[in-house]
Write a protein that holds these residues in place. Sequence first.
Motif, PDB file in Angstrom:
ATOM      1  N   LYS B   4       5.439  16.451  -1.739  1.00 61.62           N
ATOM      2  CA  LYS B   4       5.002  15.568  -2.687  1.00 61.62           C
ATOM      3  C   LYS B   4       5.908  14.412  -3.314  1.00 61.62           C
ATOM      4  CE  LYS B   4       3.040  15.642  -7.506  1.00 61.62           C
ATOM      5  NZ  LYS B   4       3.066  16.326  -8.788  1.00 61.62           N
ATOM      6  N   ILE B   8       5.702  10.483  -2.933  1.00 62.77           N
ATOM      7  CA  ILE B   8       5.644   9.330  -3.806  1.00 62.77           C
ATOM      8  C   ILE B   8       6.769   8.413  -3.369  1.00 62.77           C
ATOM      9  CG2 ILE B   8       6.625   9.307  -6.117  1.00 62.77           C
ATOM     10  CD1 ILE B   8       5.413  12.073  -6.704  1.00 62.77           C
ATOM     11  N   LEU B   9       7.891   8.875  -2.872  1.00 63.03           N
ATOM     12  CA  LEU B   9       8.976   7.903  -2.472  1.00 63.03           C
ATOM     13  C   LEU B   9       8.608   7.054  -1.358  1.00 63.03           C
ATOM     14  CD1 LEU B   9      12.079  10.104  -2.333  1.00 63.03           C
ATOM     15  CD2 LEU B   9      11.837   8.260  -4.085  1.00 63.03           C
ATOM     16  N   ARG B  11       5.306   6.081  -0.769  1.00 65.43           N
ATOM     17  CA  ARG B  11       4.381   5.196  -1.611  1.00 65.43           C
ATOM     18  C   ARG B  11       5.334   3.951  -2.203  1.00 65.43           C
ATOM     19  NH1 ARG B  11       0.895   9.563  -2.013  1.00 65.43           N
ATOM     20  NH2 ARG B  11       1.609  10.113  -4.301  1.00 65.43           N
ATOM     21  N   ALA B  12       6.513   4.436  -3.014  1.00 64.09           N
ATOM     22  CA  ALA B  12       7.076   3.461  -3.467  1.00 64.09           C
ATOM     23  C   ALA B  12       7.835   2.533  -2.631  1.00 64.09           C
ATOM     24  CB  ALA B  12       8.454   4.331  -4.567  1.00 64.09           C
ATOM     25  N   ALA B  14       6.808   1.809   0.309  1.00 63.61           N
ATOM     26  CA  ALA B  14       5.845   0.865   0.932  1.00 63.61           C
ATOM     27  C   ALA B  14       5.466  -0.245  -0.178  1.00 63.61           C
ATOM     28  CB  ALA B  14       4.574   1.641   1.173  1.00 63.61           C
ATOM     29  N   ARG B  15       5.580   0.156  -1.332  1.00 60.61           N
ATOM     30  CA  ARG B  15       5.342  -0.813  -2.407  1.00 60.61           C
ATOM     31  C   ARG B  15       6.096  -1.982  -2.457  1.00 60.61           C
ATOM     32  NH1 ARG B  15       3.529   3.293  -5.903  1.00 60.61           N
ATOM     33  NH2 ARG B  15       5.257   3.327  -7.097  1.00 60.61           N
ATOM     34  N   ALA B  18       5.982  -4.140   0.611  1.00 63.12           N
ATOM     35  CA  ALA B  18       5.009  -5.188   0.461  1.00 63.12           C
ATOM     36  C   ALA B  18       5.308  -6.188  -0.444  1.00 63.12           C
ATOM     37  CB  ALA B  18       3.672  -4.478  -0.050  1.00 63.12           C
ATOM     38  N   ALA B  19       5.922  -5.851  -1.796  1.00 60.18           N
ATOM     39  CA  ALA B  19       6.453  -6.754  -2.653  1.00 60.18           C
ATOM     40  C   ALA B  19       7.527  -7.730  -2.238  1.00 60.18           C
ATOM     41  CB  ALA B  19       6.917  -6.071  -3.874  1.00 60.18           C
ATOM     42  N   GLN B  22       5.402 -10.137   0.136  1.00 55.62           N
ATOM     43  CA  GLN B  22       4.700 -11.071  -0.991  1.00 55.62           C
ATOM     44  C   GLN B  22       5.579 -12.053  -1.289  1.00 55.62           C
ATOM     45  OE1 GLN B  22       2.567  -9.911  -4.854  1.00 55.62           O
ATOM     46  NE2 GLN B  22       1.362  -8.972  -3.725  1.00 55.62           N
ATOM     47  N   ALA B  23       6.744 -11.675  -2.135  1.00 58.78           N
ATOM     48  CA  ALA B  23       7.588 -12.609  -2.680  1.00 58.78           C
ATOM     49  C   ALA B  23       8.254 -13.620  -1.625  1.00 58.78           C
ATOM     50  CB  ALA B  23       8.897 -11.738  -3.308  1.00 58.78           C
ATOM     51  N   ILE B  26       5.364 -16.323  -1.081  1.00 60.41           N
ATOM     52  CA  ILE B  26       5.344 -16.868  -2.132  1.00 60.41           C
ATOM     53  C   ILE B  26       6.583 -18.163  -2.098  1.00 60.41           C
ATOM     54  CG2 ILE B  26       5.701 -17.303  -4.646  1.00 60.41           C
ATOM     55  CD1 ILE B  26       4.220 -14.347  -4.813  1.00 60.41           C
TER      56      ILE B  26
END
Lengths: 179, 529
Positions: B4, B8-9, B11-12, B14-15, B18-19, B22-23, B26
């Motif tokens: 679990k 969680i890690l 997913r974090a 991956a975020r 992605a961030a 994205q940055a 931008i």
Amino acid sequence: MKGIVFTEFLDLVEDKFGLEMLDNIINASDLESQGVYTSVGTYKFSEMLQLLQHLSANTGISIDDLLLVYAEHFFGVLEDSYPGLLKTYKDPIEMLSSIENHIHVEVRKIYPDAELPTFEVLEKTDNRLIMIYKSSRAMHHFGLGLMNKTFEHFNSTASIVLEKIKEDGTEVKFIINKN
Amino acid sequence: MSQKELDILRRALAREKAARKQAEKILEDKAAELYEAKQKLEKSYIELEDLLSRKDSQLQGVFENIVDAYVIMDLFGNILKMNNASVKLLGFSDAKESFNLLEMVHPKEADRVTESFKLLLEQGAITDFELYIITRRNEEKLVHINASIIYDKGIAVAAQGIVRDITLDNIYQKRLEAERAKYSQIIANMNLGLMEVDNKDSILMVNQSFSEMSGFSEEELIGKRAKRILPIEGQGDTIRFEHLRRRNGESSSYELKIKNKLGQLKHWLISAAPNYNLEGEVVGSIGIHLDITDLKNLEIQKGNLLSKLAKSNDELQEYAHIVSHDLKSPLRSINALVNWIQEDNKGKFDEASMQNFSLIEMTLEKMDQLISDVLNYSSIGFSDKEKHPVDLNHLVHDLIGILYIPDHVTVEVENTLPEVNGDKTKLHQLFQNLISNAIKFIDKEKGYVKISAEELPTHYKVSIRDNGMGIDKKFHDKIFKIFHSLNKSKESTGIGLSIVKKIIDLHDGEIWLESEPEMGTTFFFTLKK
């Protein structure tokens, strides 16, 4: 809503409640961004609202109190990122009364498309300030937190009373009395 | 680490990835935006620079080409920059010459210039300042100056001015004024009354003579309606007509009867002309008035005298008739008495006495003739009869039938005589006199009288030619004078040719003659068609 509000919020949640809580509220929310935020991006306010609601549900802390805490954290971000801006002020009343005319102007230089609340000054003396907050976001407690921290920044305190002019909190009167 | 926690890690993480992407995205977009913005800025900067240099060269052009002299000087009067017009006006040799403008100020203007310099510094500008300067070429000029201060960040650093040479304007102005003064002088002093009115007949200007003529002072006349203040009786139509002519731009002269201030009736001869403004529109009229009251009175007197004269002439003629009648009746009585004496003393008087008696009779007859002729002569001038067409051909042929013509004389009309406009009786008298005269003085065995006519442009010329005794040249001038007879014959009183002359005068003609003694005489006369 500016990305920095999201990234700082997520950092605070991770800090205070752990990565699991953060993972929970992101998964629980229906987010267009999939919970991916960068401080320079712009995201829907409804995402913030969902994250707040789920955090409140999971922790039992009211949204207003969460916003208050978040604001106090966010002031620290401002202190770190824009020390020059704060240095131009000597007095908290002075600084708060010029949110509209100075601080928001500076904000727009960095974030031209930011959707900012308005603060209309009704009364201003050396120790007293009455302002009307107006925003469709109804984040008056975020404002309250920033104000508290402002006084703290200048090593003073104040008693700040909030009077909701509109029940939904989109129009609120701040009565600030410096102690 | 539990599954679990790992999830969680993951997913974090991956975020976070992605961030970051994205940055970066931008940032790239922002960089591109920035680049475009920079390009645009560069472009508009170049455009601005172009614009600036264009404006600059336009300004330079204005500076160079402006007709007026344009000078920039520092606050002490030193020339910093000037255009070609300034070089010319101020008498420099080129625009580079360094010079202090204050040196050009005419000595008599020094105080005024100091004052206006102060004004310029205080108020930032002066306008319409006129002063005399002495140029570099030592010419005195009158110039007109508008100047203003040039500021650099609010501090006065220099002054710019436009200088215009008005020396000539000034001379023209003065000449114009002199001319005006001259004409004003003439108008004021001339003996004719002068009045200027506008289109509404309001008096704008009068001269001294007009005031004197009308009896009103200038103050009493100016602004008044001319025909109100100078009443004119029954001549409204004349005035209206004359005003109309003036408005149509016509000049004319006419007479008016007016009453002056004292109520005296005056006759004025007015010569009026329309008055124009600079656009050529009629704005009124100017009239010159001459008082002809005295002349007019003389004219009236003359008229009266003439009718008096005509009357006394009539009386005189009547008198002549009476006198001649009264003179003739004693003559007839004498004649009768002499006849009676002759008959009563038949055979008693001797031959010489009888001859004297017959001389008395002849003298009486002549006397009678003389009285008739005088009466004739005096009545000729008084004929008022109108002229009618008279056929001379008819007239002369009739006359030949009536006249006594001796057998040895022939009277002949050589061509057809014309028809003229005249008095039939008088023309009859004219031909009778000339023809009988010609017959009378024929001394040849076979005599003739020849009559002919000729057409001239305006007259007919008639000639009557005889082969009588002729008239000596030295008498040619005298024979038309009254009571002048060459031959003292009983039929001749010397009035006949005078009557002839008078009749011809009445018909606008002339009479003359050609003659050779012993050979004959030709009388020529002309009669108006």
